[in-house]
Design an enzyme around this catalytic site. Structure first.
Site, mmCIF file in Angstrom:
data_model
loop_
_atom_site.group_PDB
_atom_site.id
_atom_site.type_symbol
_atom_site.label_atom_id
_atom_site.label_comp_id
_atom_site.label_asym_id
_atom_site.label_seq_id
_atom_site.Cartn_x
_atom_site.Cartn_y
_atom_site.Cartn_z
ATOM 1 C CB SER A 6 -0.901 -0.006 1.236
ATOM 2 O OG SER A 6 -1.435 1.283 1.392
ATOM 3 C CG HIS A 31 -3.915 -1.466 -1.686
ATOM 4 N ND1 HIS A 31 -5.021 -2.200 -2.020
ATOM 5 C CD2 HIS A 31 -4.296 -0.661 -0.660
ATOM 6 C CE1 HIS A 31 -6.034 -1.852 -1.250
ATOM 7 N NE2 HIS A 31 -5.629 -0.918 -0.407
ATOM 8 C CG ASP A 33 -5.226 2.506 0.935
ATOM 9 O OD1 ASP A 33 -6.152 1.691 0.815
ATOM 10 O OD2 ASP A 33 -4.098 2.200 1.361
ATOM 11 C CG MET A 35 -8.332 7.319 2.450
ATOM 12 S SD MET A 35 -7.339 7.475 3.917
ATOM 13 C CE MET A 35 -6.543 5.876 3.945
ATOM 14 C CG HIS A 64 -9.374 0.223 -0.590
ATOM 15 N ND1 HIS A 64 -8.796 0.013 0.651
ATOM 16 C CD2 HIS A 64 -10.717 0.141 -0.390
ATOM 17 C CE1 HIS A 64 -9.747 -0.154 1.544
ATOM 18 N NE2 HIS A 64 -10.922 -0.081 0.944
ATOM 19 C CG MET A 66 -11.447 3.261 1.972
ATOM 20 S SD MET A 66 -9.902 3.316 2.893
ATOM 21 C CE MET A 66 -8.764 3.461 1.550
ATOM 22 C CG MET A 135 -11.608 -2.675 5.004
ATOM 23 S SD MET A 135 -10.056 -2.309 4.162
ATOM 24 C CE MET A 135 -9.129 -1.426 5.429
ATOM 25 C CG ASP A 173 -6.262 -2.814 3.027
ATOM 26 O OD1 ASP A 173 -5.185 -2.548 3.565
ATOM 27 O OD2 ASP A 173 -6.911 -1.999 2.355
HETATM 28 C C1 DX5 Z 1 -6.422 1.639 5.558
HETATM 29 C C2 DX5 Z 1 -5.946 1.285 4.159
HETATM 30 C C3 DX5 Z 1 -4.859 0.276 4.085
HETATM 31 C C4 DX5 Z 1 -3.565 0.710 4.737
HETATM 32 C C5 DX5 Z 1 -2.752 -0.493 5.091
HETATM 33 O O1 DX5 Z 1 -7.414 2.589 5.462
HETATM 34 O O2 DX5 Z 1 -7.052 0.771 3.401
HETATM 35 O O3 DX5 Z 1 -4.613 -0.126 2.744
HETATM 36 O O4 DX5 Z 1 -2.803 1.540 3.908
HETATM 37 O O5 DX5 Z 1 -1.638 -0.070 5.771
HETATM 38 P P1 DX5 Z 1 -0.931 -0.928 6.920
HETATM 39 O O6 DX5 Z 1 -0.369 -2.152 6.256
HETATM 40 O O7 DX5 Z 1 0.118 -0.001 7.405
HETATM 41 O O8 DX5 Z 1 -1.975 -1.277 7.935
HETATM 42 ZN ZN ZN Z 2 -6.614 -0.199 1.334
#
Ligand code: DX5
Ligand code: ZN
Length: 225
Positions: A6, A31, A33, A35, A64, A66, A135, A173
């Site tokens: 990620s 990956h 993320d 947000m 991903h 969110m 998750m 994840d």
């Molecule tokens: C959390 C994200 C994850 C995160 C994982 O909101 O969806 O993908 O980046 O990071 P680690 O491995 O540090 O928990």
């Molecule tokens: Zn993620």
């Protein structure tokens, strides 16, 4: 085993170098993320950021989302070259139409469930998706502690998948490290997202290789049982 580092945990001041390093380290996916400051209490990257990443790697980008209103941004991520796009089941019915759109664009479509969301909420989507993302932390931040209660959900998903002869990829994840990954692999995970463990290690290649070896060992031990 699919290993998907990620980027949230990468040193973004050196983005191009980080992407080249993680590609050379033989990650399977990157990956990303996304947000929106609403679905989760944090903000991260937009579609232009994905375009930048694609300039420096041939690896598939696992996006991903969110986001409370992914319909606003979906086309832009498709145009930017996303290879997989995962939405949250918590969005309810509107996710069906969006999944169709994602698949129609030749992209893999995923659905994700947060720790408080029961597995049953994912079931209406399971015949339409390529990927189920469970998750294992509450989304919003990297570097959180793995919530082991989610393993039972992973087991339910594995059971459902076998029973219904489906082939979707099971991804986990959040808080994935060399220890927590063992339980996930045992419970049927096919893909591991890991930010902190990989990007905060001295050597990305060694960290990814170590994850693969641990996954192989766990599978071997499981087969011997
Ligand atoms: C959390 C994200 C994850 C995160 C994982 O909101 O969806 O993908 O980046 O990071 P680690 O491995 O540090 O928990
Ligand atoms: Zn993620």
């Amino acid at each position: 085993m699919i290993i998907a580092p990620s980027l949230l945990a990468a040193d973004l001041g050196y983005l191009a170098d980080e992407i080249k390093k993680i590609t050379a380290a033989k990650a399977d996916w990157i990956h990303l993320d996304i947000m929106d400051g609403h679905f989760v209490p944090n903000l991260s990257f937009g579609p232009d950021f994905l375009k930048l990443i694609k300039k420096h790697t041939h690896l598939p980008c696992d996006v991903h989302l969110m986001c409370s209103s992914p319909e606003i941004i979906l086309d832009h991520f498709l145009e930017a070259g996303a290879d997989n796009i995962t939405l949250h089941a918590e969005l309810g019915k509107k996710a069906h139409t969006l999944i169709e759109k994602i698949r129609g664009s030749g992209c893999l479509a995923g659905i994700s469930i947060n720790p408080p969301t029961p597995f049953e909420e994912a079931i209406p989507f399971l015949s339409e998706i390529d990927l189920l993302l469970i998750m294992t932390v509450n989304p919003g931040y990297g570097g959180q502690k793995f919530i082991s209660e989610n393993i039972s959900k992973l087991k339910m998903a594995t059971k459902w998948k076998k029973l219904n002869k489906k082939k979707f990829i099971l991804e986990v994840d959040g808080g994935i490290n060399f220890e927590s990954m063992k339980e996930c692999v045992k419970a049927g995970a096919d893909a591991l997202v890991s930010g902190t463990t990989i990007f905060r290690s001295e050597n990305y290649k060694e960290a990814i290789h170590k994850m693969r070896l641990i996954a192989q060992d766990v599978c071997k031990i499981d087969l011997q049982k």
